[in-house]
Write a protein that holds these residues in place. Structure first.
Motif, PDB file in Angstrom:
ATOM      1  N   TRP A  11       0.903  -1.229   0.083  1.00  0.00           N
ATOM      2  CA  TRP A  11       0.050  -0.078   0.145  1.00  0.00           C
ATOM      3  C   TRP A  11       0.866   1.507  -0.043  1.00  0.00           C
ATOM      4  CZ3 TRP A  11      -3.679  -2.752   3.793  1.00  0.00           C
ATOM      5  CH2 TRP A  11      -4.924  -3.148   3.180  1.00  0.00           C
ATOM      6  N   GLY A  12       1.979   1.426   0.839  1.00  0.00           N
ATOM      7  CA  GLY A  12       2.862   2.433   0.858  1.00  0.00           C
ATOM      8  C   GLY A  12       3.622   2.584  -0.452  1.00  0.00           C
ATOM      9  N   VAL A  13       4.060   1.669  -0.842  1.00  0.00           N
ATOM     10  CA  VAL A  13       4.787   1.830  -2.285  1.00  0.00           C
ATOM     11  C   VAL A  13       3.742   2.111  -3.401  1.00  0.00           C
ATOM     12  CG1 VAL A  13       6.354   0.653  -3.899  1.00  0.00           C
ATOM     13  CG2 VAL A  13       6.573   0.119  -1.433  1.00  0.00           C
ATOM     14  N   SER A  14       2.667   1.589  -3.444  1.00  0.00           N
ATOM     15  CA  SER A  14       1.592   2.194  -4.605  1.00  0.00           C
ATOM     16  C   SER A  14       1.311   3.623  -4.308  1.00  0.00           C
ATOM     17  CB  SER A  14       0.454   1.217  -4.284  1.00  0.00           C
ATOM     18  OG  SER A  14      -0.408   1.687  -3.208  1.00  0.00           O
ATOM     19  N   GLY A  15       1.453   4.204  -3.257  1.00  0.00           N
ATOM     20  CA  GLY A  15       1.223   5.497  -2.980  1.00  0.00           C
ATOM     21  C   GLY A  15       2.418   6.231  -3.698  1.00  0.00           C
ATOM     22  N   THR A  16       3.562   5.897  -3.514  1.00  0.00           N
ATOM     23  CA  THR A  16       4.414   6.395  -4.225  1.00  0.00           C
ATOM     24  C   THR A  16       4.636   6.523  -5.691  1.00  0.00           C
ATOM     25  OG1 THR A  16       5.909   5.997  -2.181  1.00  0.00           O
ATOM     26  CG2 THR A  16       7.344   6.532  -4.080  1.00  0.00           C
ATOM     27  N   ALA A  17       4.285   4.957  -6.266  1.00  0.00           N
ATOM     28  CA  ALA A  17       3.988   4.917  -7.671  1.00  0.00           C
ATOM     29  C   ALA A  17       3.062   5.747  -8.141  1.00  0.00           C
ATOM     30  CB  ALA A  17       3.664   3.386  -7.835  1.00  0.00           C
ATOM     31  N   ALA A  18       2.033   6.054  -7.484  1.00  0.00           N
ATOM     32  CA  ALA A  18       1.033   7.230  -7.957  1.00  0.00           C
ATOM     33  C   ALA A  18       1.498   8.342  -8.075  1.00  0.00           C
ATOM     34  CB  ALA A  18      -0.019   7.142  -7.217  1.00  0.00           C
ATOM     35  N   GLN A  19       2.370   8.874  -6.916  1.00  0.00           N
ATOM     36  CA  GLN A  19       3.061  10.198  -7.069  1.00  0.00           C
ATOM     37  C   GLN A  19       3.809  10.389  -8.334  1.00  0.00           C
ATOM     38  OE1 GLN A  19       5.351  10.950  -3.427  1.00  0.00           O
ATOM     39  NE2 GLN A  19       6.373  12.622  -4.452  1.00  0.00           N
ATOM     40  N   VAL A  20       4.578   9.339  -8.661  1.00  0.00           N
ATOM     41  CA  VAL A  20       5.295   9.549 -10.047  1.00  0.00           C
ATOM     42  C   VAL A  20       4.452   9.474 -11.326  1.00  0.00           C
ATOM     43  CG1 VAL A  20       6.755   8.005 -11.609  1.00  0.00           C
ATOM     44  CG2 VAL A  20       7.279   7.967  -9.080  1.00  0.00           C
ATOM     45  N   LEU A  21       3.311   9.049 -11.195  1.00  0.00           N
ATOM     46  CA  LEU A  21       2.309   9.088 -12.350  1.00  0.00           C
ATOM     47  C   LEU A  21       1.651  10.333 -12.476  1.00  0.00           C
ATOM     48  CD1 LEU A  21       0.642   5.606 -12.164  1.00  0.00           C
ATOM     49  CD2 LEU A  21       2.197   6.116 -13.787  1.00  0.00           C
ATOM     50  N   PHE A  22       1.324  10.974 -11.169  1.00  0.00           N
ATOM     51  CA  PHE A  22       0.919  12.225 -11.193  1.00  0.00           C
ATOM     52  C   PHE A  22       1.797  13.428 -11.637  1.00  0.00           C
ATOM     53  CE2 PHE A  22      -2.217  10.471  -7.704  1.00  0.00           C
ATOM     54  CZ  PHE A  22      -2.919   9.829  -8.568  1.00  0.00           C
ATOM     55  N   GLN A  23       2.767  13.365 -10.776  1.00  0.00           N
ATOM     56  CA  GLN A  23       4.026  14.411 -11.391  1.00  0.00           C
ATOM     57  C   GLN A  23       4.644  14.461 -12.270  1.00  0.00           C
ATOM     58  OE1 GLN A  23       5.723  14.828  -7.130  1.00  0.00           O
ATOM     59  NE2 GLN A  23       3.725  15.370  -6.266  1.00  0.00           N
ATOM     60  N   ASN A  24       5.220  13.340 -12.746  1.00  0.00           N
ATOM     61  CA  ASN A  24       5.909  13.018 -13.694  1.00  0.00           C
ATOM     62  C   ASN A  24       5.325  12.778 -15.101  1.00  0.00           C
ATOM     63  OD1 ASN A  24       7.968  13.419 -11.587  1.00  0.00           O
ATOM     64  ND2 ASN A  24       9.080  11.584 -12.134  1.00  0.00           N
ATOM     65  N   ASN A  25       4.134  12.030 -15.106  1.00  0.00           N
ATOM     66  CA  ASN A  25       3.508  11.491 -16.188  1.00  0.00           C
ATOM     67  C   ASN A  25       2.193  12.353 -16.522  1.00  0.00           C
ATOM     68  OD1 ASN A  25       5.453   8.939 -15.069  1.00  0.00           O
ATOM     69  ND2 ASN A  25       5.090   8.812 -17.318  1.00  0.00           N
ATOM     70  N   GLY A  26       1.835  13.019 -15.670  1.00  0.00           N
ATOM     71  CA  GLY A  26       0.641  13.912 -16.018  1.00  0.00           C
ATOM     72  C   GLY A  26      -0.528  13.025 -15.905  1.00  0.00           C
ATOM     73  N   PHE A  27      -0.745  12.088 -14.984  1.00  0.00           N
ATOM     74  CA  PHE A  27      -1.888  11.301 -15.045  1.00  0.00           C
ATOM     75  C   PHE A  27      -2.723  12.170 -14.174  1.00  0.00           C
ATOM     76  CE2 PHE A  27       0.445   8.114 -16.815  1.00  0.00           C
ATOM     77  CZ  PHE A  27      -0.391   7.053 -17.333  1.00  0.00           C
TER      78      PHE A  27
END
Length: 291
Positions: A11-27
């Motif tokens: 759960w914790g790591v998936s939050g960090t994965a989502a952060q990458v998608l939001f801030q780096n990939n524009g999701f």
């Protein structure tokens, strides 16, 4: 214990994965929540049909009152907790969002005190004070003339905590009657369908690459489906209070992964605030176990 630790870390790591998608990939948070809930809900319902049988999986749809409760749980509980959590990540970072969400047990304590018309005892009072102090330290990082986190992130983080409290308390009767996998599976599907009217999951967003596809797959499968399954299975062997204590690995894993790979930095004062919030979970869990 191993299962709940792995689930919390995922759960914790998936939050960090989502952060990458939001801030780096524009999701966008709404799109990722829609896809996450839809695919995970579909898989959970299919697993329920295989494990519990088709009749038991679909019997809830023959009871209008229970369907109404299911829809309320889907909208306020699942959509509420997941969308607000992901928006907080997009506005700040995964570590901050996860820590703010851990104010949920304090919200439950205050609600029960009001409903039962009694004052919180000394342990509950200590937990509330620690939660308040910890939140102040986290959002200011010791700079009292300025807030280190945006007001939007704080607001959505607190909404996430309230939604988590609702998510924990509201469906207890449904889960006892039908089982966790069936209720959460259907609620995820309902939530995904409703969100599809707002954000269309078939319209791909952001900048796609093999790395982005891997992150989305991780969030859907490991950060949602596998983590949830491990959490449920752990409750067969250990108590809910022990699960809550071990669940503290989630914000810690999120913070460490964010620091290692995304260069997110929390100051010393913010770290003290984070551990104050985690301490509230420990206090409330030990109290509920009667220790």
């Amino acid at each position: 214990m191993i299962m709940v630790l792995i689930g919390a870390i995922l759960w914790g790591v998936s939050g960090t994965a989502a952060q990458v998608l939001f801030q780096n990939n524009g999701f966008q948070p709404a799109w990722l929540v829609t896809v996450r809930m839809g695919l995970s809900g579909l898989i959970l319902v299919l697993f329920s049909m295989i494990g519990a049988g088709t009749q038991k999986t679909f019997v809830i749809w023959k009871r209008p009152k229970d369907v109404l409760y299911l829809v309320v749980f889907a909208v306020i509980g699942l959509i509420g907790v997941q969308y607000s959590f992901f928006v907080t990540i997009a506005l700040s970072n995964a570590a901050t969002a996860t820590i703010l969400q851990y104010l949920g047990p304090v919200a439950i304590t205050l609600y029960l005190a009001l409903r039962l018309r009694r004052m919180p005892n000394r342990w509950e009072s200590l937990a509330v004070v620690l939660a308040f102090v910890g939140t102040c330290l986290l959002i200011t990082d010791g700079r009292w003339n300025a807030i280190s986190i945006s007001p939007g992130a704080v607001s959505w983080g607190l909404i996430s905590a309230l939604a988590l409290a609702f998510y924990t308390m509201f469906p207890q009767k449904l889960i006892k009657q039908y089982g966790s996998a069936i209720i959460v599976g259907w609620a995820m599907l309902i939530g995904s369908v409703l969100l599809s009217f707002v954000t269309h999951p078939w319209r791909l967003q952001g900048t796609w690459s093999y790395w982005a596809l891997e992150l989305v797959t991780f969030v859907v499968l490991f950060g949602t489906l596998v983590a949830f399954y491990l959490y449920l299975e752990s409750l067969r062997y250990i108590t809910p209070s022990e699960t809550s204590l071990l669940g503290c690995a989630e914000p810690l894993s999120s913070a460490f992964v964010a620091m290692m790979f995304l260069h997110v930095r929390l100051g010393l004062i913010a770290w003290i605030g984070a551990f104050c919030i985690l301490a509230t979970v420990v206090i409330l869990s030990r109290k509920s176990a009667g220790r």
